[in-house]
Design an enzyme around this catalytic site. Structure first.
Site, PDB file in Angstrom:
ATOM      1  N   PHE A   1       1.440  -1.756   0.031  1.00 42.09           N
ATOM      2  CA  PHE A   1       0.029  -0.073  -0.123  1.00 42.09           C
ATOM      3  C   PHE A   1       1.016   1.144   0.175  1.00 42.09           C
ATOM      4  CE2 PHE A   1      -2.410  -3.414   2.292  1.00 42.09           C
ATOM      5  CZ  PHE A   1      -3.255  -3.568   1.517  1.00 42.09           C
TER       6      PHE A   1
ATOM      7  N   CYS B   1      -0.372   2.881 -11.053  1.00 40.46           N
ATOM      8  CA  CYS B   1      -1.119   1.740  -9.793  1.00 40.46           C
ATOM      9  C   CYS B   1      -2.882   2.095  -9.653  1.00 40.46           C
ATOM     10  CB  CYS B   1      -1.017   1.603  -8.370  1.00 40.46           C
ATOM     11  SG  CYS B   1       0.356   1.231  -7.601  1.00 40.46           S
TER      12      CYS B   1
ATOM     13  N   ASN C   1      -7.886   0.303  -3.678  1.00 41.37           N
ATOM     14  CA  ASN C   1      -6.987   1.772  -5.203  1.00 41.37           C
ATOM     15  C   ASN C   1      -8.781   1.801  -5.396  1.00 41.37           C
ATOM     16  OD1 ASN C   1      -4.406   1.770  -4.661  1.00 41.37           O
ATOM     17  ND2 ASN C   1      -4.070   0.690  -6.378  1.00 41.37           N
TER      18      ASN C   1
ATOM     19  N   ALA D   1      -9.299  18.773  -5.343  1.00 43.25           N
ATOM     20  CA  ALA D   1     -10.066  18.356  -7.147  1.00 43.25           C
ATOM     21  C   ALA D   1      -7.967  18.932  -8.048  1.00 43.25           C
ATOM     22  CB  ALA D   1     -10.849  19.465  -6.803  1.00 43.25           C
TER      23      ALA D   1
ATOM     24  N   LEU E   1      -9.317  13.892  -1.998  1.00 45.00           N
ATOM     25  CA  LEU E   1     -10.287  14.877  -1.964  1.00 45.00           C
ATOM     26  C   LEU E   1      -9.592  15.957  -2.261  1.00 45.00           C
ATOM     27  CD1 LEU E   1     -13.406  15.166   1.177  1.00 45.00           C
ATOM     28  CD2 LEU E   1     -13.129  13.799  -1.392  1.00 45.00           C
TER      29      LEU E   1
HETATM   30  P1  NAD Z   1       8.392  -1.824 -11.287  1.00 49.88           P
HETATM   31  O1  NAD Z   1       8.116  -1.836 -12.541  1.00 49.88           O
HETATM   32  O2  NAD Z   1       9.248  -0.697 -11.244  1.00 49.88           O
HETATM   33  O3  NAD Z   1       9.363  -3.044 -11.125  1.00 49.88           O
HETATM   34  C1  NAD Z   1       9.452  -4.182 -11.273  1.00 49.88           C
HETATM   35  C2  NAD Z   1      10.587  -4.787 -11.113  1.00 49.88           C
HETATM   36  O4  NAD Z   1      10.900  -6.005 -11.518  1.00 49.88           O
HETATM   37  C3  NAD Z   1      11.142  -4.222 -12.606  1.00 49.88           C
HETATM   38  O5  NAD Z   1      12.702  -3.618 -11.759  1.00 49.88           O
HETATM   39  C4  NAD Z   1      11.484  -5.427 -13.469  1.00 49.88           C
HETATM   40  O6  NAD Z   1      13.138  -5.509 -14.035  1.00 49.88           O
HETATM   41  C5  NAD Z   1      11.768  -6.670 -12.661  1.00 49.88           C
HETATM   42  N1  NAD Z   1      11.573  -7.612 -12.752  1.00 49.88           N
HETATM   43  C6  NAD Z   1      10.900  -8.597 -13.662  1.00 49.88           C
HETATM   44  N2  NAD Z   1      10.369 -10.131 -13.928  1.00 49.88           N
HETATM   45  C7  NAD Z   1      11.885 -10.192 -13.169  1.00 49.88           C
HETATM   46  C8  NAD Z   1      11.900 -11.356 -12.720  1.00 49.88           C
HETATM   47  N3  NAD Z   1      11.571 -13.208 -12.956  1.00 49.88           N
HETATM   48  N4  NAD Z   1      13.301 -11.693 -12.080  1.00 49.88           N
HETATM   49  C9  NAD Z   1      13.676 -10.484 -11.852  1.00 49.88           C
HETATM   50  N5  NAD Z   1      13.217  -9.221 -11.553  1.00 49.88           N
HETATM   51  C10 NAD Z   1      12.639  -9.353 -12.434  1.00 49.88           C
HETATM   52  O7  NAD Z   1       7.146  -1.903 -10.539  1.00 49.88           O
HETATM   53  P2  NAD Z   1       6.489  -1.611  -9.360  1.00 49.88           P
HETATM   54  O8  NAD Z   1       6.322  -0.321  -8.837  1.00 49.88           O
HETATM   55  O9  NAD Z   1       7.600  -1.935  -7.972  1.00 49.88           O
HETATM   56  O10 NAD Z   1       5.520  -2.300  -9.496  1.00 49.88           O
HETATM   57  C11 NAD Z   1       5.884  -4.156  -8.762  1.00 49.88           C
HETATM   58  C12 NAD Z   1       4.025  -4.142  -8.055  1.00 49.88           C
HETATM   59  O11 NAD Z   1       4.312  -3.702  -7.408  1.00 49.88           O
HETATM   60  C13 NAD Z   1       2.824  -3.935  -9.857  1.00 49.88           C
HETATM   61  O12 NAD Z   1       1.933  -5.366  -8.974  1.00 49.88           O
HETATM   62  C14 NAD Z   1       2.530  -3.072  -8.753  1.00 49.88           C
HETATM   63  O13 NAD Z   1       1.501  -3.026  -9.077  1.00 49.88           O
HETATM   64  C15 NAD Z   1       2.393  -3.345  -7.290  1.00 49.88           C
HETATM   65  N6  NAD Z   1       2.815  -1.550  -6.217  1.00 49.88           N
HETATM   66  C16 NAD Z   1       3.360  -0.773  -6.975  1.00 49.88           C
HETATM   67  C17 NAD Z   1       2.557   0.395  -5.674  1.00 49.88           C
HETATM   68  C18 NAD Z   1       3.985   1.350  -6.957  1.00 49.88           C
HETATM   69  O14 NAD Z   1       3.884   2.711  -5.578  1.00 49.88           O
HETATM   70  N7  NAD Z   1       4.600   2.069  -7.341  1.00 49.88           N
HETATM   71  C19 NAD Z   1       2.455   0.250  -4.618  1.00 49.88           C
HETATM   72  C20 NAD Z   1       1.935  -0.669  -4.927  1.00 49.88           C
HETATM   73  C21 NAD Z   1       1.998  -1.991  -5.609  1.00 49.88           C
END
Ligand code: NAD
Length: 435
Positions: free
Chosen positions: A153, A261, A209, A253, A251
Site C-alpha cells: 500500500f 497503480c 485502490n 480536485a 478529496l
Molecule cells: P517496477 O516496474 O518499478 O519494478 C518491477 C521490477 O521487476 C523491474 O525492475 C523489473 O526489471 C523486475 N523484474 C521483472 N521480472 C523479473 C524477474 N523475473 N526477475 C527479476 N526481476 C524481475 O514495478 P513497481 O512499481 O515496483 O510495482 C511492482 C508491483 O507492485 C506491481 O504489481 C504494482 O502494481 C504493485 N504496487 C506498486 C506500487 C507503486 O507505488 N509503485 C504500490 C503498490 C503496489
C-alpha cells in the site's frame, strides 16, 4: 532474523528489501535488469525516493543487503521469497502476469524443499493459487510451496515512511505456518496486521485502490459543477472532509489520478468483475471521468484561445505526483500529446522526472533546466504536478518571464487572494477564473 530474497527491484521491491534489511533481516534483492543492479551495487538508487539511498548505504555497509541478477545465488538457502515484479496492463485492461510467472519458473528451477512465497505485486484474485500451482508443477526437485498474499500500500514519494508507519499489513494465506512467519518478519514495524484468506487479501488491494480512485473522480466531478455554479471546490472539499465519515484525504480536485497503480488497477478490477459476469458500472464511470479530467487544462486553454497552433506552452511538472520521478500514466504525458496535436510548441520542466519523461516524449518537446527557463517567453503555463518548487515559485516571476502571464493550474497550487495581487490570468480547477 530471516534470510529473504526479493524478486524485482522496482519501487516496491527495492523499498521492501531495504526496509526489511533495516529491521534486521538478511535480504538479497534480485532484478534481471543489469543496469539497475549495477547502479545499486554502486550504492546509488535507480529511483527517486526520499530517504532511500541513505538506507541502501547503511544496510549494504552492515552486510544485511545484497543485490544480484542471479536467481540461483539469491535463492540459496532462503526461507522466504517475495515477488515484487511489475504487473502492467494488457491492451484490454487486464493485468499482465508474464513477469510473475517468469519469476515463478525461476523459483521452480532453483529452489527445493520448502519455501514461503510472498506475493507483493498487485495480482487479480485467484493468481496466488495459480502461482503456487505453477511453482510446484514445474519444480525440478521436490518442493512444497506456501503462498502468502501480502499486498503493498506504499505511496511513491513517501514509500519509506509508509513502510514504517503504514495503517495495516494484510497477510492472506491458507497456511497458518506461513502466515505466522510473515507476521513475525513484519513484527518490528509495529503495524496492525490483518489476517485473511488469500482471495480476500488480493481483493483488499484492488478494492482499496478503486475506492481511492472513486473519491478522486467524485471530487473532480464536484469541481466541474462548482465552476458552473460559482462555488469554490477548496471550500467545498474542506467542508466535506471535516465530516469524519468522509475524511479529508483524496478529496483534492485536480487533473485526475495517474501513476503506475490507480489507472491499471481500476481497469483490472473492471476486468475481474467482468470475468464473473458483473458489470462494475461505478468503476467504469470513475475511469471515464478520470480520462476526461486529465485533459481538462487543454480543454480550458482551447476555450480561452480558440486555437493553440504555434503557441508556446510551458508544462510545469511531469511526474504523476510530487516527490517521485515516475511518469507512468501521468496526466502530463496525455496533456503533452494532446497539445502537440493542437499544434502547441512545448517546453517541459520537472525537478526529477526529466529523464523518465525523455524516454516517452523523445524530441517532440523542449526540455528546460529550470522553471525560469521553461517560463521564459511562454504564452501560457500549465501546472501539472504540485511540486514544492512550483508552489513556492514567486508569482511575480510568471509576470516577468512569460510573454503573456496566463496560468492553467491543474493542481490548485495558489490561493486566489494571492493571485489577485498580480497581473496574472489564472484558471484553476473548480474555482473562479481570475483575470
Ligand atoms: P517496477 O516496474 O518499478 O519494478 C518491477 C521490477 O521487476 C523491474 O525492475 C523489473 O526489471 C523486475 N523484474 C521483472 N521480472 C523479473 C524477474 N523475473 N526477475 C527479476 N526481476 C524481475 O514495478 P513497481 O512499481 O515496483 O510495482 C511492482 C508491483 O507492485 C506491481 O504489481 C504494482 O502494481 C504493485 N504496487 C506498486 C506500487 C507503486 O507505488 N509503485 C504500490 C503498490 C503496489
Amino acid at each position: 532474523m530471516r534470510k529473504i530474497a526479493i524478486v524485482g527491484t522496482g519501487y516496491v521491491g527495492l523499498v521492501t528489501g531495504v526496509c526489511l534489511a533495516e529491521i534486521g533481516h538478511q535480504v538479497t534483492c534480485i532484478d534481471n535488469n543489469v543496469d539497475k543492479i549495477a547502479t545499486l551495487l554502486d550504492g546509488k538508487s535507480p529511483i527517486y525516493e526520499p530517504g532511500l539511498e541513505k538506507l541502501i548505504h547503511r544496510n549494504m555497509a552492515e552486510k544485511r543487503l545484497e543485490f544480484t541478477t542471479n536467481h540461483r545465488e539469491a535463492f540459496f538457502k532462503v526461507e522466504v521469497i517475495y515477488l515484487a515484479v511489475g504487473t502492467p496492463q494488457n491492451r484490454d485492461g487486464s493485468a499482465n502476469l508474464d513477469c510473475i510467472f517468469q519469476a515463478a519458473r525461476e523459483i521452480s528451477e532453483h529452489v527445493s524443499g520448502e519455501i514461503v512465497v510472498v506475493v507483493k505485486s498487485t495480482v487479480p484474485v485467484g493468481t496466488n493459487d495459480k502461482i503456487k500451482q505453477s511453482i510446484e508443477e514445474n519444480a525440478l526437485s521436490p518442493l512444497k510451496v506456501d503462498v502468502v498474499s501480502n499486498p503493498e500500500f506504499l505511496r511513491e514519494g513517501h514509500a519509506i515512511y509508509d513502510t514504517f508507519h503504514g495503517d495495516r499489513i494484510v497477510i492472506g494465506s491458507s497456511s497458518k505456518r506461513a502466515a505466522a512467519i510473515i507476521a513475525e518478519i513484519n513484527e518490528p514495524f509495529n503495524i496492525p496486521i490483518i489476517h485473511t484468506d488469500v482471495r480476500s487479501a488480493e481483493m483488499i488491494k484492488y478494492a482499496s485502490n478503486a475506492f481511492l480512485a472513486t473519491k478522486i473522480s467524485f471530487i473532480n466531478e464536484i469541481s466541474t459543477i462548482c465552476e458552473k455554479v460559482g462555488a469554490n471546490i477548496e471550500d467545498v472539499a474542506y467542508g466535506m472532509g471535516q465530516d469524519s465519515r468522509i475524511g479529508s484525504q483524496f478529496l483534492k480536485a485536480g487533473i485526475g489520478y495517474g501513476g503506475s497503480c490507480f489507472p491499471k488497477d481500476t481497469k483490472a478490477l473492471v476486468q475481474i468483475a467482468g470475468n464473473v459476469k458483473h458489470t462494475f458500472d461505478l468503476l467504469e464511470s470513475v475511469i471515464r471521468i478520470n480520462n476526461h479530467q486529465q485533459l481538462k487544462l487543454v480543454e480550458k486553454a482551447l476555450l480561452r484561445f480558440g486555437s493553440l497552433k504555434g503557441m508556446r506552452v510551458a508544462i510545469l511538472g511531469l511526474a504523476f505526483k510530487p516527490n517521485t520521478d515516475d511518469v507512468r500514466e501521468a496526466a502530463s504525458i496525455v496533456l503533452v500529446e494532446r497539445l502537440l496535436e493542437e499544434g502547441g510548441r512545448i517546453t517541459v520542466y520537472d525537478p526529477v522526472a526529466m529523464d523518465n519523461a525523455r524516454k516517452i516524449l523523445m524530441n517532440e518537446v523542449n526540455y528546460a533546466d529550470s522553471l525560469r527557463e521553461a517560463l521564459y517567453q511562454a504564452d501560457m503555463a500549465l501546472i501539472v504536478t504540485e511540486w514544492d518548487e512550483i508552489k513556492e515559485f514567486p508569482l511575480e516571476e510568471f509576470e516577468k518571464l512569460m510573454a503573456t502571464p496566463i496560468i492553467f493550474d491543474g493542481r490548485n497550487c495558489y490561493r486566489l487572494e494571492d493571485i489577485e495581487q498580480y497581473a496574472i490570468e489564472y484558471h484553476s480547477i473548480g474555482r473562479a477564473m481570475i483575470k
